[in-house]
Scaffold this motif. Sequence first.
Motif, PDB file in Angstrom:
ATOM      1  N   LEU A 139      -0.924 -13.729   5.521  1.00 13.34           N
ATOM      2  CA  LEU A 139       0.294 -13.038   5.096  1.00 13.34           C
ATOM      3  C   LEU A 139       1.431 -13.514   5.988  1.00 13.34           C
ATOM      4  O   LEU A 139       1.259 -13.591   7.212  1.00 13.34           O
ATOM      5  N   CYS A 140       2.598 -13.806   5.416  1.00 11.46           N
ATOM      6  CA  CYS A 140       3.749 -14.070   6.272  1.00 11.46           C
ATOM      7  C   CYS A 140       4.283 -12.720   6.769  1.00 11.46           C
ATOM      8  O   CYS A 140       3.967 -11.664   6.214  1.00 11.46           O
ATOM      9  N   ALA A 141       5.092 -12.752   7.814  1.00 15.74           N
ATOM     10  CA  ALA A 141       5.535 -11.512   8.458  1.00 15.74           C
ATOM     11  C   ALA A 141       6.300 -10.607   7.499  1.00 15.74           C
ATOM     12  O   ALA A 141       6.131  -9.384   7.521  1.00 15.74           O
ATOM     13  N   GLY A 142       7.132 -11.209   6.652  1.00 10.48           N
ATOM     14  CA  GLY A 142       7.911 -10.400   5.708  1.00 10.48           C
ATOM     15  C   GLY A 142       7.019  -9.607   4.762  1.00 10.48           C
ATOM     16  O   GLY A 142       7.253  -8.411   4.519  1.00 10.48           O
ATOM     17  N   GLU A 143       5.983 -10.251   4.232  1.00  9.72           N
ATOM     18  CA  GLU A 143       5.037  -9.572   3.332  1.00  9.72           C
ATOM     19  C   GLU A 143       4.283  -8.474   4.081  1.00  9.72           C
ATOM     20  O   GLU A 143       4.053  -7.382   3.546  1.00  9.72           O
ATOM     21  N   PHE A 144       3.877  -8.773   5.323  1.00  9.76           N
ATOM     22  CA  PHE A 144       3.151  -7.791   6.133  1.00  9.76           C
ATOM     23  C   PHE A 144       3.988  -6.532   6.324  1.00  9.76           C
ATOM     24  O   PHE A 144       3.507  -5.408   6.121  1.00  9.76           O
ATOM     25  N   LEU A 145       5.251  -6.704   6.699  1.00 10.34           N
ATOM     26  CA  LEU A 145       6.120  -5.545   6.931  1.00 10.34           C
ATOM     27  C   LEU A 145       6.333  -4.751   5.644  1.00 10.34           C
ATOM     28  O   LEU A 145       6.365  -3.517   5.666  1.00 10.34           O
ATOM     29  N   GLN A 146       6.451  -5.456   4.520  1.00 13.97           N
ATOM     30  CA  GLN A 146       6.640  -4.784   3.237  1.00 13.97           C
ATOM     31  C   GLN A 146       5.423  -3.948   2.870  1.00 13.97           C
ATOM     32  O   GLN A 146       5.539  -2.777   2.488  1.00 13.97           O
ATOM     33  N   ARG A 147       4.232  -4.544   3.016  1.00  8.71           N
ATOM     34  CA  ARG A 147       2.995  -3.832   2.671  1.00  8.71           C
ATOM     35  C   ARG A 147       2.783  -2.623   3.584  1.00  8.71           C
ATOM     36  O   ARG A 147       2.468  -1.522   3.121  1.00  8.71           O
ATOM     37  N   ALA A 148       2.963  -2.829   4.891  1.00  9.46           N
ATOM     38  CA  ALA A 148       2.774  -1.721   5.838  1.00  9.46           C
ATOM     39  C   ALA A 148       3.773  -0.601   5.544  1.00  9.46           C
ATOM     40  O   ALA A 148       3.416   0.584   5.557  1.00  9.46           O
ATOM     41  N   GLY A 149       5.017  -0.979   5.262  1.00  8.04           N
ATOM     42  CA  GLY A 149       6.043   0.018   4.946  1.00  8.04           C
ATOM     43  C   GLY A 149       5.713   0.802   3.688  1.00  8.04           C
ATOM     44  O   GLY A 149       5.915   2.024   3.630  1.00  8.04           O
ATOM     45  N   ASN A 150       5.172   0.118   2.684  1.00  7.07           N
ATOM     46  CA  ASN A 150       4.785   0.798   1.439  1.00  7.07           C
ATOM     47  C   ASN A 150       3.706   1.843   1.688  1.00  7.07           C
ATOM     48  O   ASN A 150       3.765   2.964   1.174  1.00  7.07           O
ATOM     49  N   THR A 151       2.697   1.472   2.480  1.00  6.65           N
ATOM     50  CA  THR A 151       1.604   2.408   2.772  1.00  6.65           C
ATOM     51  C   THR A 151       2.097   3.587   3.608  1.00  6.65           C
ATOM     52  O   THR A 151       1.754   4.750   3.333  1.00  6.65           O
ATOM     53  N   LEU A 152       2.922   3.313   4.617  1.00  7.60           N
ATOM     54  CA  LEU A 152       3.446   4.403   5.451  1.00  7.60           C
ATOM     55  C   LEU A 152       4.311   5.351   4.621  1.00  7.60           C
ATOM     56  O   LEU A 152       4.268   6.575   4.826  1.00  7.60           O
ATOM     57  N   SER A 153       5.080   4.815   3.665  1.00  6.00           N
ATOM     58  CA  SER A 153       5.915   5.673   2.809  1.00  6.00           C
ATOM     59  C   SER A 153       5.050   6.639   2.008  1.00  6.00           C
ATOM     60  O   SER A 153       5.393   7.816   1.852  1.00  6.00           O
ATOM     61  N   THR A 154       3.921   6.144   1.488  1.00  5.00           N
ATOM     62  CA  THR A 154       3.008   7.026   0.755  1.00  5.00           C
ATOM     63  C   THR A 154       2.405   8.071   1.692  1.00  5.00           C
ATOM     64  O   THR A 154       2.316   9.257   1.354  1.00  5.00           O
ATOM     65  N   MET A 155       1.997   7.652   2.881  1.00  2.00           N
ATOM     66  CA  MET A 155       1.386   8.580   3.840  1.00  2.00           C
ATOM     67  C   MET A 155       2.337   9.729   4.167  1.00  2.00           C
ATOM     68  O   MET A 155       1.904  10.875   4.338  1.00  2.00           O
ATOM     69  N   GLU A 156       3.627   9.420   4.250  1.00  7.66           N
ATOM     70  CA  GLU A 156       4.614  10.450   4.573  1.00  7.66           C
ATOM     71  C   GLU A 156       4.750  11.495   3.465  1.00  7.66           C
ATOM     72  O   GLU A 156       5.220  12.599   3.702  1.00  7.66           O
ATOM     73  N   LYS A 157       4.297  11.145   2.259  1.00  6.37           N
ATOM     74  CA  LYS A 157       4.355  12.090   1.131  1.00  6.37           C
ATOM     75  C   LYS A 157       3.109  12.967   1.049  1.00  6.37           C
ATOM     76  O   LYS A 157       3.101  13.987   0.359  1.00  6.37           O
ATOM     77  N   LEU A 158       2.025  12.559   1.701  1.00  7.88           N
ATOM     78  CA  LEU A 158       0.746  13.263   1.547  1.00  7.88           C
ATOM     79  C   LEU A 158       0.769  14.612   2.271  1.00  7.88           C
ATOM     80  O   LEU A 158       1.328  14.743   3.358  1.00  7.88           O
ATOM     81  N   GLU A 159       0.100  15.589   1.645  1.00  4.07           N
ATOM     82  CA  GLU A 159      -0.051  16.910   2.266  1.00  4.07           C
ATOM     83  C   GLU A 159      -0.948  16.781   3.497  1.00  4.07           C
ATOM     84  O   GLU A 159      -1.969  16.089   3.472  1.00  4.07           O
ATOM     85  N   ARG A 160      -0.560  17.470   4.585  1.00  5.11           N
ATOM     86  CA  ARG A 160      -1.325  17.401   5.834  1.00  5.11           C
ATOM     87  C   ARG A 160      -1.525  18.800   6.421  1.00  5.11           C
ATOM     88  O   ARG A 160      -0.902  19.758   5.980  1.00  5.11           O
ATOM     89  N   TYR A 161      -2.359  18.870   7.432  1.00  9.54           N
ATOM     90  CA  TYR A 161      -2.613  20.140   8.127  1.00  9.54           C
ATOM     91  C   TYR A 161      -2.529  19.891   9.634  1.00  9.54           C
ATOM     92  O   TYR A 161      -3.330  19.137  10.184  1.00  9.54           O
ATOM     93  N   ARG A 162      -1.528  20.494  10.287  1.00  8.10           N
ATOM     94  CA  ARG A 162      -1.320  20.340  11.732  1.00  8.10           C
ATOM     95  C   ARG A 162      -1.307  18.865  12.148  1.00  8.10           C
ATOM     96  O   ARG A 162      -1.887  18.475  13.160  1.00  8.10           O
TER      97      ARG A 162
END
Length: 431
Positions: free
Chosen positions: A72-95
């Motif tokens: 993966l080139c760095a640009g693609e890596f940052l895009q993919r990681a950012g996409n996953t983190l954006s989804t994680m921020e939407k997920l319901e969590r507990y503490r």
Amino acid sequence: VPDLSVDQLAFLRVAARRTWRFFADLVGPEDNWLPPDNFQEYPAPVIASRTSPTNIGMALLADLAACDFGYLCAGEFLQRAGNTLSTMEKLERYRGHFYNWYDTRTLEPLRPQYVSSVDSGNLAGSLLTLQAGLAELKHQPVLSSNAFQGLQDTLQVLVEHLPALPTPDLAKQVKFLQDTLHSLALDGPPQTLVAADTLLDEIHRTAGGLVAWLPADIDIDGELYYWAQAFDQQSRALQDDLELLLSESRHFSNIPTLMELARASAVDTAAPSSAAAAGSPRYKGAVERLRIIDDLVDRCRELAVMDFEFLYDASRGLLSIGYDVGERRRDPSCYDLLASEARLASFLLIAQGQVPQKHWFALGRLLTSHGGDVSLISWSGSMFEYLMPRLIMPSYAITLLEQTCKAAVSRQIEYGRQRAVPWGISESCYN
């Protein structure tokens, strides 16, 4: 690193490239950039559209590893990681904890809503490791030294799928790519931007030709077509990434880092050239990329904050298996063996001061021996228990844990030979 022959290294690199395909193909928009728990090939292809914190952590580290390996080139890596983190921020969590399972299509937590100590530890460890990898990216050359090795690995997988008698044109294109990449492995990658860009252009033009020279009756769902396309896309992405960062300027004598490009951009702004005066400083792509990296680092740090106090059984000095949120009940069972995947959580929590150091010594150290090798007992003897924490944790020679991991692998290899089955056995949801 053990002494490995050229053939052994090539075997491992091809295995790594094939492994990355799972994440490249299956972690995408359809599943909200979350990894499926598994992909089943038989009796019919089925994607398990559910995921766990451990799966998510492994997918993020797979992105980082693919960047390190040059897939993966760095640009693609940052895009993919950012996409996953954006989804994680939407997920319901507990503490701060993510639940044990989520539906990757709806993002709903699956019932029972359960917080797993081991899963949370695995994810926290993965996020902290990703955070460190992102920070390192600022000081890496904008064209990774492994970029051409990554292309060589993809080409090698492609070569394994060539027909016994490829057409002369296809054979010629493949040989040119093999010779070019092999010479780079011997002489080292290009040292200047101009040389790198020229070489990437030549490789990409040939790679595009590969697809054109494939047999006319090729199965577009087949392996040869897949890997020819993968090689073409990988070479094109490398070139596009370089162009994005460097615009039209090539005055660097070496391959610069993002920080060097950003400093050059700051000089432009302080002493305006015609480009800067026109409101377009050079290397603004590098400045923007540094901003993206800092943003992702901050988001990793925030997502890794989890309160483990309610999971720790102070009277026993151990971590509970987990917590049923619906029942508001902590699991009475605990992780009580050092040779367990949960030792990563223990290691992190002691480092963070969330649990006392004495917890490490409360973990059981029951011993067994086989063929003269003494090793720690795990619950089920699986590779996951013994080896998973080593993906992230430091390991030290001539220690009981190091000796245990080697003994476990040796015993599994022996078992596989005795029973004529593959070794490396772990728990699995596979049919």
